[in-house]
Design a protein around this motif. Structure first.
Motif, PDB file in Angstrom:
ATOM      1  N   GLY A  15      -1.643  -8.824  -7.939  1.00 44.86           N
ATOM      2  CA  GLY A  15      -2.955  -8.439  -7.458  1.00 44.86           C
ATOM      3  C   GLY A  15      -3.018  -6.924  -7.292  1.00 44.86           C
ATOM      4  N   LYS A  16      -4.197  -6.420  -6.953  1.00 46.84           N
ATOM      5  CA  LYS A  16      -4.388  -4.971  -6.858  1.00 46.84           C
ATOM      6  C   LYS A  16      -3.873  -4.379  -5.570  1.00 46.84           C
ATOM      7  N   GLY A  17      -3.628  -5.168  -4.582  1.00 48.05           N
ATOM      8  CA  GLY A  17      -3.104  -4.632  -3.337  1.00 48.05           C
ATOM      9  C   GLY A  17      -4.171  -4.415  -2.293  1.00 48.05           C
ATOM     10  N   THR A  18      -3.752  -4.536  -1.046  1.00 42.66           N
ATOM     11  CA  THR A  18      -4.637  -4.300   0.086  1.00 42.66           C
ATOM     12  C   THR A  18      -3.865  -3.469   1.115  1.00 42.66           C
ATOM     13  N   LEU A  19      -4.523  -2.448   1.649  1.00 47.23           N
ATOM     14  CA  LEU A  19      -3.853  -1.498   2.535  1.00 47.23           C
ATOM     15  C   LEU A  19      -3.817  -2.013   3.968  1.00 47.23           C
ATOM     16  N   VAL A  20      -2.626  -1.974   4.540  1.00 50.16           N
ATOM     17  CA  VAL A  20      -2.426  -2.289   5.960  1.00 50.16           C
ATOM     18  C   VAL A  20      -1.924  -1.025   6.640  1.00 50.16           C
ATOM     19  N   GLY A  65      -7.923  -8.778   3.247  1.00 51.82           N
ATOM     20  CA  GLY A  65      -7.507  -8.925   4.630  1.00 51.82           C
ATOM     21  C   GLY A  65      -6.826  -7.725   5.244  1.00 51.82           C
ATOM     22  N   GLY A  66      -6.604  -6.677   4.466  1.00 54.08           N
ATOM     23  CA  GLY A  66      -5.966  -5.496   5.022  1.00 54.08           C
ATOM     24  C   GLY A  66      -6.891  -4.754   5.956  1.00 54.08           C
ATOM     25  N   GLY A  67      -6.335  -3.764   6.640  1.00 54.65           N
ATOM     26  CA  GLY A  67      -7.143  -2.975   7.552  1.00 54.65           C
ATOM     27  C   GLY A  67      -6.291  -2.155   8.474  1.00 54.65           C
ATOM     28  N   LEU A  68      -6.938  -1.621   9.514  1.00 61.12           N
ATOM     29  CA  LEU A  68      -6.266  -0.790  10.510  1.00 61.12           C
ATOM     30  C   LEU A  68      -6.071  -1.608  11.779  1.00 61.12           C
ATOM     31  N   ALA A  71       4.195 -14.801  -3.827  1.00 60.57           N
ATOM     32  CA  ALA A  71       4.932 -13.896  -2.948  1.00 60.57           C
ATOM     33  C   ALA A  71       4.080 -12.719  -2.513  1.00 60.57           C
ATOM     34  N   TRP A  72       4.562 -12.076  -1.469  1.00 62.55           N
ATOM     35  CA  TRP A  72       3.997 -10.817  -1.007  1.00 62.55           C
ATOM     36  C   TRP A  72       5.060  -9.733  -1.103  1.00 62.55           C
ATOM     37  N   PHE A  73       4.636  -8.583  -1.575  1.00 64.03           N
ATOM     38  CA  PHE A  73       5.443  -7.373  -1.598  1.00 64.03           C
ATOM     39  C   PHE A  73       4.654  -6.278  -0.890  1.00 64.03           C
ATOM     40  N   ARG A  74       5.316  -5.200  -0.576  1.00 63.59           N
ATOM     41  CA  ARG A  74       4.629  -4.062   0.001  1.00 63.59           C
ATOM     42  C   ARG A  74       5.250  -2.769  -0.487  1.00 63.59           C
ATOM     43  N   GLN A  75       4.433  -1.727  -0.467  1.00 59.77           N
ATOM     44  CA  GLN A  75       4.915  -0.416  -0.884  1.00 59.77           C
ATOM     45  C   GLN A  75       4.336   0.631   0.042  1.00 59.77           C
ATOM     46  N   ALA A  76       5.231   1.270   0.787  1.00 55.46           N
ATOM     47  CA  ALA A  76       4.842   2.348   1.676  1.00 55.46           C
ATOM     48  C   ALA A  76       4.822   3.663   0.900  1.00 55.46           C
ATOM     49  N   PRO A  77       4.098   4.654   1.377  1.00 56.29           N
ATOM     50  CA  PRO A  77       4.041   5.938   0.673  1.00 56.29           C
ATOM     51  C   PRO A  77       5.424   6.531   0.458  1.00 56.29           C
ATOM     52  N   GLY A  78       5.726   6.894  -0.773  1.00 56.91           N
ATOM     53  CA  GLY A  78       6.992   7.517  -1.097  1.00 56.91           C
ATOM     54  C   GLY A  78       8.170   6.578  -1.184  1.00 56.91           C
ATOM     55  N   LYS A  79       7.900   5.277  -1.072  1.00 61.95           N
ATOM     56  CA  LYS A  79       8.992   4.302  -1.112  1.00 61.95           C
ATOM     57  C   LYS A  79       8.802   3.326  -2.263  1.00 61.95           C
ATOM     58  N   ASP A 109       5.355  -1.082   9.264  1.00 62.12           N
ATOM     59  CA  ASP A 109       4.766  -2.087   8.386  1.00 62.12           C
ATOM     60  C   ASP A 109       3.615  -1.513   7.562  1.00 62.12           C
ATOM     61  N   THR A 110       3.234  -0.291   7.839  1.00 61.88           N
ATOM     62  CA  THR A 110       2.158   0.348   7.092  1.00 61.88           C
ATOM     63  C   THR A 110       2.530   0.454   5.619  1.00 61.88           C
ATOM     64  N   ALA A 111       1.664  -0.089   4.771  1.00 62.63           N
ATOM     65  CA  ALA A 111       1.938  -0.118   3.333  1.00 62.63           C
ATOM     66  C   ALA A 111       0.752  -0.747   2.619  1.00 62.63           C
ATOM     67  N   VAL A 112       0.774  -0.631   1.306  1.00 57.29           N
ATOM     68  CA  VAL A 112      -0.115  -1.434   0.485  1.00 57.29           C
ATOM     69  C   VAL A 112       0.609  -2.747   0.208  1.00 57.29           C
ATOM     70  N   TYR A 113      -0.063  -3.835   0.510  1.00 52.12           N
ATOM     71  CA  TYR A 113       0.526  -5.155   0.328  1.00 52.12           C
ATOM     72  C   TYR A 113      -0.032  -5.786  -0.946  1.00 52.12           C
ATOM     73  N   TYR A 114       0.885  -6.317  -1.748  1.00 51.31           N
ATOM     74  CA  TYR A 114       0.533  -6.924  -3.020  1.00 51.31           C
ATOM     75  C   TYR A 114       0.945  -8.393  -3.027  1.00 51.31           C
ATOM     76  N   CYS A 115       0.100  -9.232  -3.597  1.00 49.92           N
ATOM     77  CA  CYS A 115       0.524 -10.594  -3.886  1.00 49.92           C
ATOM     78  C   CYS A 115       0.928 -10.663  -5.350  1.00 49.92           C
ATOM     79  N   ALA A 116       1.829 -11.559  -5.641  1.00 50.95           N
ATOM     80  CA  ALA A 116       2.349 -11.705  -6.989  1.00 50.95           C
ATOM     81  C   ALA A 116       2.784 -13.145  -7.203  1.00 50.95           C
ATOM     82  N   VAL A 117       2.831 -13.533  -8.470  1.00 54.48           N
ATOM     83  CA  VAL A 117       3.263 -14.890  -8.796  1.00 54.48           C
ATOM     84  C   VAL A 117       4.299 -14.836  -9.899  1.00 54.48           C
TER      85      VAL A 117
END
Length: 119
Positions: free
Chosen positions: A110-115, A7-10, A34-42, A87-95
């Motif tokens: 999960g592997k993550g999806t880029l937003v 579901g990620g995208g631009l 849950a959802w987590f996110r990781q922005a570049p350099g963070k 909000d730009t980041a790779v979003y990951y789901c986790a359990v």
């Protein structure tokens, strides 16, 4: 447990996206999705989580009022409205087997999806 996110995208600032994550395998082990996110350099940061019954939902302050997490059986969703460039980041789901927000206490990812949110 295997997790597949999509579901990620631009999207432009102010727009919306909906992320989905499907769990498979030994899903009886799951208590929290849950959802987590990781922005570049963070560092990876918590976004929101929902327990198996759906009766306990919790969000990070940075997304409260804009993002909505929901769950349907072994799928978890993240509706993201009023998106901002930050909000730009790779979003990951986790359990997890526990009701927690610390990423170190999540067992499967999960592997993550880029937003990407453009200004």
């Amino acid at each position: 447990v295997q997790l597949q996110a999509s579901g990620g995208g631009l999207v432009q600032a102010g727009g919306s996206l909906r992320l989905s994550c499907a769990a498979s395998g030994r899903t009886f082990q799951i208590y929290t999705m849950a959802w987590f996110r990781q922005a570049p350099g963070k560092e990876r940061e918590f976004v929101g989580r929902v327990n198996w019954s759906g009766g306990s939902i919790y969000y990070a302050d940075s997304v409260k009022g804009r993002f909505t997490i929901s769950r349907d059986n072994a799928e978890v969703y993240l509706q993201m409205n009023s998106l901002k460039p930050e909000d730009t980041a790779v979003y990951y789901c986790a359990v997890s087997r526990r009701l927690v927000t610390n990423p170190l206490q999540y067992d499967y990812w999960g592997k993550g999806t880029l937003v990407t949110v453009s200004s």
